[in-house]
Scaffold this active site. Structure first.
Site, PDB file in Angstrom:
ATOM      1  N   ASP A  49       0.840  -1.203   0.000  1.00  0.00           N
ATOM      2  CA  ASP A  49       0.000   0.000   0.000  1.00  0.00           C
ATOM      3  C   ASP A  49       0.872   1.250   0.000  1.00  0.00           C
ATOM      4  O   ASP A  49       1.581   1.528   0.960  1.00  0.00           O
ATOM      5  CB  ASP A  49      -0.889   0.006   1.250  1.00  0.00           C
ATOM      6  CG  ASP A  49      -1.804   1.223   1.282  1.00  0.00           C
ATOM      7  OD1 ASP A  49      -2.912   1.129   0.747  1.00  0.00           O
ATOM      8  OD2 ASP A  49      -1.394   2.275   1.826  1.00  0.00           O
ATOM      9  N   TYR A  54       3.116   9.948  -0.737  1.00  0.00           N
ATOM     10  CA  TYR A  54       4.222   9.386   0.059  1.00  0.00           C
ATOM     11  C   TYR A  54       5.567   9.616  -0.631  1.00  0.00           C
ATOM     12  O   TYR A  54       6.620   9.486  -0.011  1.00  0.00           O
ATOM     13  CB  TYR A  54       4.042   7.884   0.325  1.00  0.00           C
ATOM     14  CG  TYR A  54       2.780   7.475   1.065  1.00  0.00           C
ATOM     15  CD1 TYR A  54       1.950   8.426   1.667  1.00  0.00           C
ATOM     16  CD2 TYR A  54       2.419   6.135   1.156  1.00  0.00           C
ATOM     17  CE1 TYR A  54       0.780   8.044   2.325  1.00  0.00           C
ATOM     18  CE2 TYR A  54       1.260   5.750   1.820  1.00  0.00           C
ATOM     19  CZ  TYR A  54       0.441   6.700   2.392  1.00  0.00           C
ATOM     20  OH  TYR A  54      -0.709   6.303   3.041  1.00  0.00           O
ATOM     21  N   LYS A  79      -2.732   5.755  -4.282  1.00  0.00           N
ATOM     22  CA  LYS A  79      -3.836   6.684  -3.986  1.00  0.00           C
ATOM     23  C   LYS A  79      -3.628   8.014  -4.696  1.00  0.00           C
ATOM     24  O   LYS A  79      -2.491   8.491  -4.824  1.00  0.00           O
ATOM     25  CB  LYS A  79      -3.927   6.941  -2.472  1.00  0.00           C
ATOM     26  CG  LYS A  79      -3.837   5.692  -1.625  1.00  0.00           C
ATOM     27  CD  LYS A  79      -4.020   5.953  -0.144  1.00  0.00           C
ATOM     28  CE  LYS A  79      -3.635   4.725   0.666  1.00  0.00           C
ATOM     29  NZ  LYS A  79      -2.205   4.612   0.967  1.00  0.00           N
ATOM     30  N   HIS A 112      -7.665   9.505  -1.976  1.00  0.00           N
ATOM     31  CA  HIS A 112      -6.990   9.489  -0.673  1.00  0.00           C
ATOM     32  C   HIS A 112      -7.843  10.102   0.452  1.00  0.00           C
ATOM     33  O   HIS A 112      -7.898   9.557   1.559  1.00  0.00           O
ATOM     34  CB  HIS A 112      -5.647  10.219  -0.803  1.00  0.00           C
ATOM     35  CG  HIS A 112      -4.619   9.774   0.181  1.00  0.00           C
ATOM     36  ND1 HIS A 112      -3.281   9.702  -0.119  1.00  0.00           N
ATOM     37  CD2 HIS A 112      -4.715   9.384   1.469  1.00  0.00           C
ATOM     38  CE1 HIS A 112      -2.611   9.291   0.942  1.00  0.00           C
ATOM     39  NE2 HIS A 112      -3.465   9.093   1.919  1.00  0.00           N
ATOM     40  N   LEU A 194      -1.967  -0.248  13.931  1.00  0.00           N
ATOM     41  CA  LEU A 194      -1.342  -0.329  15.270  1.00  0.00           C
ATOM     42  C   LEU A 194      -1.414   1.032  15.975  1.00  0.00           C
ATOM     43  O   LEU A 194      -0.752   1.228  16.992  1.00  0.00           O
ATOM     44  CB  LEU A 194       0.127  -0.756  15.141  1.00  0.00           C
ATOM     45  CG  LEU A 194       0.389  -2.037  14.340  1.00  0.00           C
ATOM     46  CD1 LEU A 194       1.889  -2.275  14.134  1.00  0.00           C
ATOM     47  CD2 LEU A 194      -0.243  -3.248  15.042  1.00  0.00           C
ATOM     48  N   ILE A 232      -2.901  -3.178   6.895  1.00  0.00           N
ATOM     49  CA  ILE A 232      -1.666  -2.875   6.164  1.00  0.00           C
ATOM     50  C   ILE A 232      -0.631  -2.261   7.110  1.00  0.00           C
ATOM     51  O   ILE A 232      -0.238  -1.102   6.948  1.00  0.00           O
ATOM     52  CB  ILE A 232      -1.969  -1.921   4.981  1.00  0.00           C
ATOM     53  CG1 ILE A 232      -2.944  -0.798   5.426  1.00  0.00           C
ATOM     54  CG2 ILE A 232      -2.543  -2.674   3.797  1.00  0.00           C
ATOM     55  CD1 ILE A 232      -3.067   0.327   4.400  1.00  0.00           C
ATOM     56  N   LYS A 234       2.731  -1.022   8.833  1.00  0.00           N
ATOM     57  CA  LYS A 234       3.999  -0.514   8.275  1.00  0.00           C
ATOM     58  C   LYS A 234       5.121  -0.810   9.271  1.00  0.00           C
ATOM     59  O   LYS A 234       4.975  -0.654  10.478  1.00  0.00           O
ATOM     60  CB  LYS A 234       3.884   0.990   8.056  1.00  0.00           C
ATOM     61  CG  LYS A 234       5.206   1.694   7.710  1.00  0.00           C
ATOM     62  CD  LYS A 234       5.872   2.314   8.940  1.00  0.00           C
ATOM     63  CE  LYS A 234       7.195   2.978   8.631  1.00  0.00           C
ATOM     64  NZ  LYS A 234       7.920   3.410   9.864  1.00  0.00           N
ATOM     65  N   SER A 235       6.275  -1.208   8.749  1.00  0.00           N
ATOM     66  CA  SER A 235       7.490  -1.246   9.557  1.00  0.00           C
ATOM     67  C   SER A 235       8.685  -1.199   8.615  1.00  0.00           C
ATOM     68  O   SER A 235       8.602  -1.703   7.495  1.00  0.00           O
ATOM     69  CB  SER A 235       7.557  -2.526  10.404  1.00  0.00           C
ATOM     70  OG  SER A 235       8.797  -2.559  11.079  1.00  0.00           O
ATOM     71  N   VAL A 236       9.758  -0.564   9.083  1.00  0.00           N
ATOM     72  CA  VAL A 236      11.004  -0.638   8.318  1.00  0.00           C
ATOM     73  C   VAL A 236      11.990  -1.588   8.996  1.00  0.00           C
ATOM     74  O   VAL A 236      13.138  -1.674   8.603  1.00  0.00           O
ATOM     75  CB  VAL A 236      11.648   0.761   8.145  1.00  0.00           C
ATOM     76  CG1 VAL A 236      10.790   1.644   7.239  1.00  0.00           C
ATOM     77  CG2 VAL A 236      11.892   1.437   9.499  1.00  0.00           C
ATOM     78  N   ARG A 240      10.248  -6.929  12.744  1.00  0.00           N
ATOM     79  CA  ARG A 240       8.825  -6.581  12.917  1.00  0.00           C
ATOM     80  C   ARG A 240       8.030  -6.888  11.651  1.00  0.00           C
ATOM     81  O   ARG A 240       6.868  -7.289  11.723  1.00  0.00           O
ATOM     82  CB  ARG A 240       8.683  -5.098  13.243  1.00  0.00           C
ATOM     83  CG  ARG A 240       9.173  -4.750  14.629  1.00  0.00           C
ATOM     84  CD  ARG A 240       9.164  -3.250  14.773  1.00  0.00           C
ATOM     85  NE  ARG A 240       9.396  -2.833  16.136  1.00  0.00           N
ATOM     86  CZ  ARG A 240       9.514  -1.557  16.496  1.00  0.00           C
ATOM     87  NH1 ARG A 240       9.426  -0.602  15.589  1.00  0.00           N
ATOM     88  NH2 ARG A 240       9.719  -1.243  17.749  1.00  0.00           N
ATOM     89  N   ASN A 244       4.856  -9.213  12.009  1.00  0.00           N
ATOM     90  CA  ASN A 244       3.488  -8.766  11.719  1.00  0.00           C
ATOM     91  C   ASN A 244       2.744  -9.705  10.769  1.00  0.00           C
ATOM     92  O   ASN A 244       1.518  -9.648  10.681  1.00  0.00           O
ATOM     93  CB  ASN A 244       3.506  -7.341  11.145  1.00  0.00           C
ATOM     94  CG  ASN A 244       3.960  -6.315  12.177  1.00  0.00           C
ATOM     95  OD1 ASN A 244       4.017  -6.610  13.362  1.00  0.00           O
ATOM     96  ND2 ASN A 244       4.298  -5.119  11.726  1.00  0.00           N
TER      97      ASN A 244
END
Ligand code: NDP
Length: 277
Positions: A49, A54, A79, A112, A194, A232, A234-236, A240, A244
């Site tokens: 996503d 972004y 979006k 969006h 989260l 959806i 998110k983590s970098v 994690r 997830n």
């Protein structure tokens, strides 16, 4: 870790299937996005996503191209940004997104935000309906629409939105909106599932996590899945990212679902959709 192939799909109102759990890249700089998306694809995510605003559609496209994964196994959402609403502007913005992603079509294209004061979402939707008819968008949807925006959009439309992607987590459970979605045949997709970490220290969540030998994030994601939401996270952080996705080997009890239902408290990480224009 071997790719997790157990992510269930949700059938949208046009018959297209979307993985119930995908990977979000909000606030990931373009230069770091390819690495994060590559980690996610290696872990087994197949739904990504992103959004024009972004600024990282190129990074997503690089990771997709380098992955060697067949296009039809991927589910890519982007979006349309607020400044590009309106019929012609939407078609131009879509071309730009597609070029950055390096794709010939997207699986899902979302408005969006409704930006109600600008009153352009009906014209914008007509352009998206054309993109669907042209086969360049498989599923059309919206994001941050309130019940009145949804009803106005659908009135006279050819396509009913497949999803409404909204802020949703234990601190903002959106029960009224979820009921409207059920009535209109629109799937609920949870952004900031989260609450950007804000619900992970809730005592009720940590206690349930302890009982299952799972992390608080896994418990919150499991709660979403059991409610039927598309999520959806998110983590970098590679650990994690994998964690997830590892949420298909346990089940929350009815009592645990009720306990989490009690955490609803109008907590927002983003703006209220009526106020963003
Ligand atoms: P999330 O609720 O997914 O939370 C992300 C934050 O939680 C990051 O700080 C991340 O840290 C941390 N985190 C992730 N996994 C764990 C874990 N297992 N344990 C502890 N902390 C964890 O927030 P987002 O706002 O990013 O929402 C997810 C996606 O939703 C976005 O990326 C975007 O795709 C979409 N979105 C859509 C919006 C819309 O208007 N349509 C608005 C906002 C988001 P770290 O990265 O450092 O690991």
């Amino acid at each position: 870790m071997a790719p997790n192939t157990t992510v269930p799909t949700v059938a949208l109102n046009n018959g297209i299937e979307i993985p119930q759990l995908g990977f979000g890249v909000f606030q990931v700089p373009d230069a770091e996005t390819a690495a994060a998306v590559t980690s996610a694809l290696e872990a087994g995510y197949r739904s990504i996503d992103t959004a024009a605003i972004y600024g990282n559609e190129s990074g997503v496209g690089t990771a997709l191209a380098n992955s060697g994964i067949a296009r039809e196994e991927l589910f890519v959402t982007t979006k349309l940004w607020n400044a590009d609403q309106g019929y012609d502007a939407t078609l131009r913005a879509f071309d730009d997104s597609l070029a950055k992603l390096g794709l010939e079509y997207v699986d899902m294209y979302l408005i969006h935000w409704p930006t109600p004061a600008r009153d352009l979402y009906k014209d914008t939707w007509k352009a998206i309906e054309r993109l669907v008819a042209d086969g360049r968008v498989r599923a059309a949807g919206v994001s941050n629409f309130q019940p009145d925006h949804l009803k106005r959009l659908i009135d006279g439309a050819e396509v009913v939105p497949a999803v409404n992607q909204v802020e949703l987590h234990p601190g903002l459970q959106q029960n009224e909106l979820r009921a409207t979605h059920a009535e209109l045949g629109i799937a609920t997709e949870a952004w900031s599932p989260l609450a950007q970490g804000a619900v992970l220290k809730d005592e009720a969540v940590t206690a349930i996590a302890g009982r299952h030998g799972k992390s608080p994030a896994q418990v919150v994601l499991r709660w979403h899945l059991q409610l039927g939401n598309i999520v959806i996270p998110k983590s970098v952080t590679p650990l994690r990212i994998r964690q997830n996705l590892d949420v298909f080997d346990f089940t929350l009890t009815e009592d645990e679902m009720t306990t989490i239902a009690g955490l609803d408290r109008d907590l927002r990480t983003g703006p209220h959709p009526d106020q963003l224009n």
